[in-house]
Design an enzyme around this catalytic site. Structure first.
Site: not given
Ligand code: 13P
Length: 246
Positions: A9, A11, A93, A95, A163, A169, A209
């Site tokens: 992803n 982002k 997601h 976010e 997740e 993150g 992560s």
């Molecule tokens: P990270 O791997 O940067 O923690 O992000 C995970 C994520 O949100 C994947 O969709």
């Protein structure tokens, strides 16, 4: 057996130059041919990325809306993804849920509409830190999964991504045991509330992560069928994560 699935992803990251670099390390691989690999690309770069990726790696949007077209400024629809031969979309997601305020209800409507339109869905769920600390992890992930289950007819074209928000993150990965526990609980919930067949066949992947350093241990857990990778999907480490099962 469930085919191992690794999604990157990206982002809101990437320029054409950076995408060229990512595609170069994906091409160099080598990627385990037994793994389904999908990259989640900012909408504006989807056709470009698709045009330079090997056909063995699929593309995914990171969001889409719940109707085919109309007066919804800024949105894209599953029909537009299909028109551009984009086979996947990430929906729900954390976010989208937490930064943009998207509800369980809207998330579920989007999942249903994408599936009806012929787009496969990486559906994301996961609890926040305060929910985990309050002992509400199961309640939250069941509520999020139920909202989706209530609106879709088939889980055939769905991958469920667990997740935990506190792991995204933050560099704070769930331990293999923590992730396995939730994946196992989700499978039990699906067996009871959807069907034993869906519980058995649905891929449940972990995100939060994931790195080249922890992917192998996580991949050993029996109910972890792959990963959704954020930050590390922009780096050559992603190749090692794809190959974590080897
Ligand atoms: P990270 O791997 O940067 O923690 O992000 C995970 C994520 O949100 C994947 O969709």
């Amino acid at each position: 057996a469930r085919k191992f699935f690794v999604g990157g992803n990206w982002k809101m990251n990437g320029t054409k130059k950076e995408i060229d670099e990512i595609v170069a390390f994906l091409k160099a691989g080598p990627l385990d041919p037994n793994v389904e690999v999908v990259v989640g690309v900012p909408a504006i770069y989807l056709p470009y990325t698709k045009s330079i990726l090997p056909s063995t790696i699929a593309t995914s949007a990171q969001n889409c809306y719940k109707v085919p077209k109309g007066a919804f400024t800024g949105e894209i629809s599953p029909a537009m993804l299909v028109d551009n031969q984009i086979p996947w979309v990430i929906i729900g997601h954390s976010e989208r849920r937490n930064v943009f305020g998207e509800s369980d209800e809207l998330t579920a409507e989007k999942v249903a509409h994408a599936l009806e339109g012929g787009v496969k869905v990486i559906a994301c769920i996961g609890e926040k830190l305060e929910e985990r600390e309050a002992g509400k992890t199961e309640e939250v992930v069941y509520r999020q999964t139920k909202a989706i289950a209530d609106k879709i007819k088939s889980w055939d074209n769905v991958v469920l991504a667990y997740e935990p928000v506190w792991a995204i993150g933050t560099g704070k990965t769930a331990t293999p045991q923590q992730a396995q526990e939730v994946h196992d609980q989700l499978r039990a919930w699906l067996a009871k509330n959807v069907s034993p067949a869906v519980s058995e066949s649905l891929r449940i992947i972990y995100g939060g992560s994931v790195t080249a350093g922890n992917a192998k241990e996580l991949a050993k857990e029996k109910d972890i069928d792959g990963f959704l990778v954020g930050g590390a999907s922009l780096k050559p480490d992603f190749v090692q994560i794809v190959n974590a099962k080897q």
